[in-house]
Design a protein around this motif. Sequence first.
Motif, PDB file in Angstrom:
ATOM      1  N   UNK A 171       7.377  -2.740  18.915  1.00 40.54           N
ATOM      2  CA  UNK A 171       7.859  -3.234  17.611  1.00 40.54           C
ATOM      3  C   UNK A 171       9.127  -4.078  17.650  1.00 40.54           C
ATOM      4  N   UNK A 172      10.057  -3.788  18.560  1.00 36.93           N
ATOM      5  CA  UNK A 172      11.313  -4.550  18.660  1.00 36.93           C
ATOM      6  C   UNK A 172      11.569  -4.927  20.113  1.00 36.93           C
ATOM      7  N   UNK A 173      10.821  -5.913  20.620  1.00 39.07           N
ATOM      8  CA  UNK A 173      10.998  -6.295  22.020  1.00 39.07           C
ATOM      9  C   UNK A 173      12.466  -6.578  22.344  1.00 39.07           C
ATOM     10  N   UNK A 174      12.908  -6.004  23.448  1.00 39.37           N
ATOM     11  CA  UNK A 174      14.288  -6.211  23.887  1.00 39.37           C
ATOM     12  C   UNK A 174      15.244  -5.118  23.465  1.00 39.37           C
ATOM     13  N   UNK A 175      14.856  -4.288  22.492  1.00 41.05           N
ATOM     14  CA  UNK A 175      15.699  -3.163  22.055  1.00 41.05           C
ATOM     15  C   UNK A 175      15.424  -1.953  22.940  1.00 41.05           C
ATOM     16  N   UNK A 176      16.355  -1.025  22.955  1.00 40.22           N
ATOM     17  CA  UNK A 176      16.130   0.224  23.677  1.00 40.22           C
ATOM     18  C   UNK A 176      15.233   1.144  22.851  1.00 40.22           C
ATOM     19  N   UNK A 177      14.637   2.136  23.516  1.00 44.10           N
ATOM     20  CA  UNK A 177      13.839   3.152  22.832  1.00 44.10           C
ATOM     21  C   UNK A 177      14.740   4.346  22.576  1.00 44.10           C
ATOM     22  N   UNK A 178      14.893   4.668  21.311  1.00 41.77           N
ATOM     23  CA  UNK A 178      15.739   5.782  20.891  1.00 41.77           C
ATOM     24  C   UNK A 178      14.853   6.989  20.587  1.00 41.77           C
ATOM     25  N   UNK A 179      15.290   8.159  21.002  1.00 42.83           N
ATOM     26  CA  UNK A 179      14.464   9.363  20.907  1.00 42.83           C
ATOM     27  C   UNK A 179      14.903  10.314  19.797  1.00 42.83           C
ATOM     28  N   UNK A 180      13.985  11.176  19.400  1.00 46.64           N
ATOM     29  CA  UNK A 180      14.272  12.330  18.553  1.00 46.64           C
ATOM     30  C   UNK A 180      13.679  13.559  19.239  1.00 46.64           C
ATOM     31  N   UNK A 181      14.122  14.739  18.854  1.00 45.02           N
ATOM     32  CA  UNK A 181      13.568  15.971  19.422  1.00 45.02           C
ATOM     33  C   UNK A 181      12.122  16.170  18.988  1.00 45.02           C
ATOM     34  N   UNK A 182      11.797  15.689  17.789  1.00 45.47           N
ATOM     35  CA  UNK A 182      10.433  15.799  17.283  1.00 45.47           C
ATOM     36  C   UNK A 182       9.614  14.639  17.830  1.00 45.47           C
ATOM     37  N   UNK A 183       8.515  14.961  18.508  1.00 47.55           N
ATOM     38  CA  UNK A 183       7.636  13.941  19.062  1.00 47.55           C
ATOM     39  C   UNK A 183       6.379  13.860  18.202  1.00 47.55           C
ATOM     40  N   UNK A 197      13.092   2.739  16.051  1.00 45.88           N
ATOM     41  CA  UNK A 197      12.703   1.785  17.083  1.00 45.88           C
ATOM     42  C   UNK A 197      11.992   0.579  16.500  1.00 45.88           C
ATOM     43  N   UNK A 198      12.160   0.361  15.185  1.00 44.83           N
ATOM     44  CA  UNK A 198      11.503  -0.761  14.534  1.00 44.83           C
ATOM     45  C   UNK A 198      10.036  -0.511  14.234  1.00 44.83           C
ATOM     46  N   UNK A 199       9.611   0.759  14.246  1.00 47.97           N
ATOM     47  CA  UNK A 199       8.213   1.089  14.071  1.00 47.97           C
ATOM     48  C   UNK A 199       7.607   0.543  12.778  1.00 47.97           C
ATOM     49  N   UNK A 200       8.411   0.433  11.734  1.00 48.62           N
ATOM     50  CA  UNK A 200       7.893  -0.023  10.433  1.00 48.62           C
ATOM     51  C   UNK A 200       8.659  -1.239   9.923  1.00 48.62           C
ATOM     52  N   UNK A 201       9.141  -2.062  10.852  1.00 53.88           N
ATOM     53  CA  UNK A 201       9.769  -3.321  10.488  1.00 53.88           C
ATOM     54  C   UNK A 201      11.270  -3.274  10.265  1.00 53.88           C
ATOM     55  N   UNK A 202      11.878  -2.114  10.355  1.00 54.61           N
ATOM     56  CA  UNK A 202      13.324  -1.996  10.199  1.00 54.61           C
ATOM     57  C   UNK A 202      14.006  -2.273  11.542  1.00 54.61           C
ATOM     58  N   UNK A 203      15.326  -2.498  11.539  1.00 58.22           N
ATOM     59  CA  UNK A 203      16.026  -2.732  12.809  1.00 58.22           C
ATOM     60  C   UNK A 203      15.990  -1.493  13.706  1.00 58.22           C
ATOM     61  N   UNK A 219       8.465   8.799  18.548  1.00 55.16           N
ATOM     62  CA  UNK A 219       9.615   9.392  17.871  1.00 55.16           C
ATOM     63  C   UNK A 219       9.597   9.105  16.375  1.00 55.16           C
ATOM     64  N   UNK A 220      10.163  10.009  15.595  1.00 55.93           N
ATOM     65  CA  UNK A 220      10.261   9.839  14.149  1.00 55.93           C
ATOM     66  C   UNK A 220      11.186   8.660  13.854  1.00 55.93           C
ATOM     67  N   UNK A 221      10.729   7.743  13.023  1.00 63.55           N
ATOM     68  CA  UNK A 221      11.523   6.561  12.667  1.00 63.55           C
ATOM     69  C   UNK A 221      12.527   6.942  11.585  1.00 63.55           C
ATOM     70  N   UNK A 222      13.754   7.183  12.000  1.00 64.75           N
ATOM     71  CA  UNK A 222      14.784   7.632  11.059  1.00 64.75           C
ATOM     72  C   UNK A 222      15.158   6.572  10.036  1.00 64.75           C
ATOM     73  N   UNK A 223      14.763   5.325  10.260  1.00 63.19           N
ATOM     74  CA  UNK A 223      15.057   4.272   9.278  1.00 63.19           C
ATOM     75  C   UNK A 223      14.123   4.341   8.075  1.00 63.19           C
ATOM     76  N   UNK A 224      12.981   5.002   8.227  1.00 64.98           N
ATOM     77  CA  UNK A 224      12.008   5.049   7.127  1.00 64.98           C
ATOM     78  C   UNK A 224      11.539   6.449   6.760  1.00 64.98           C
ATOM     79  N   UNK A 225      11.773   7.437   7.623  1.00 62.26           N
ATOM     80  CA  UNK A 225      11.305   8.803   7.374  1.00 62.26           C
ATOM     81  C   UNK A 225      12.511   9.727   7.192  1.00 62.26           C
TER      82      UNK A 225
END
Length: 145
Positions: free
Chosen positions: A87-99, A34-40, A116-122
């Motif tokens: 973090x990414x205004x206008x984008x959707x919020x994508x979920x993971x099972x792990x909260x 979701x762009x939590x750490x600057x990624x798309x 949600x876990x940021x799959x782009x960085x974790x």
Amino acid sequence: MKKIGTINGNDIVEQDDGSVTFSAGATLDGDGANGQFGQPPCYAPPSFHGPTLDVLANAGHPGNWYGVVTDTGDEKGTPIVQKATDPCPGAYISATSLHLLDNGGHPLAASSPFNYVDSATVPFIVVPPIIVRVSRALCLAVTAS
């Protein structure tokens, strides 16, 4: 050792020491980004200006959303769009099972991109639920085939 299930015809085996072995396919998935750490972000509506990690069709479609958080919390709702303070205004919020939890150890709202876990960085993997339910100690050996 005992068989606890199967994946695509392959046995899931719990060893005597509590570890689990299995063989299964794997895919890459951007859910939770979701762009939590600057990624798309993973998913966004067509009006979003910027790159995304995946095409929106992989998040579902109206009446059957499975890759994004909706206002009703189920597949029939409307996808939640990140606000100006997210973090990414206008984008959707994508979920993971792990909260994830907030800094105080409390649950975050489902509508928070930081829930949600940021799959782009974790880097992480998801295993079949039967392994988590049955196994005493989860030890995985991941091999490429």
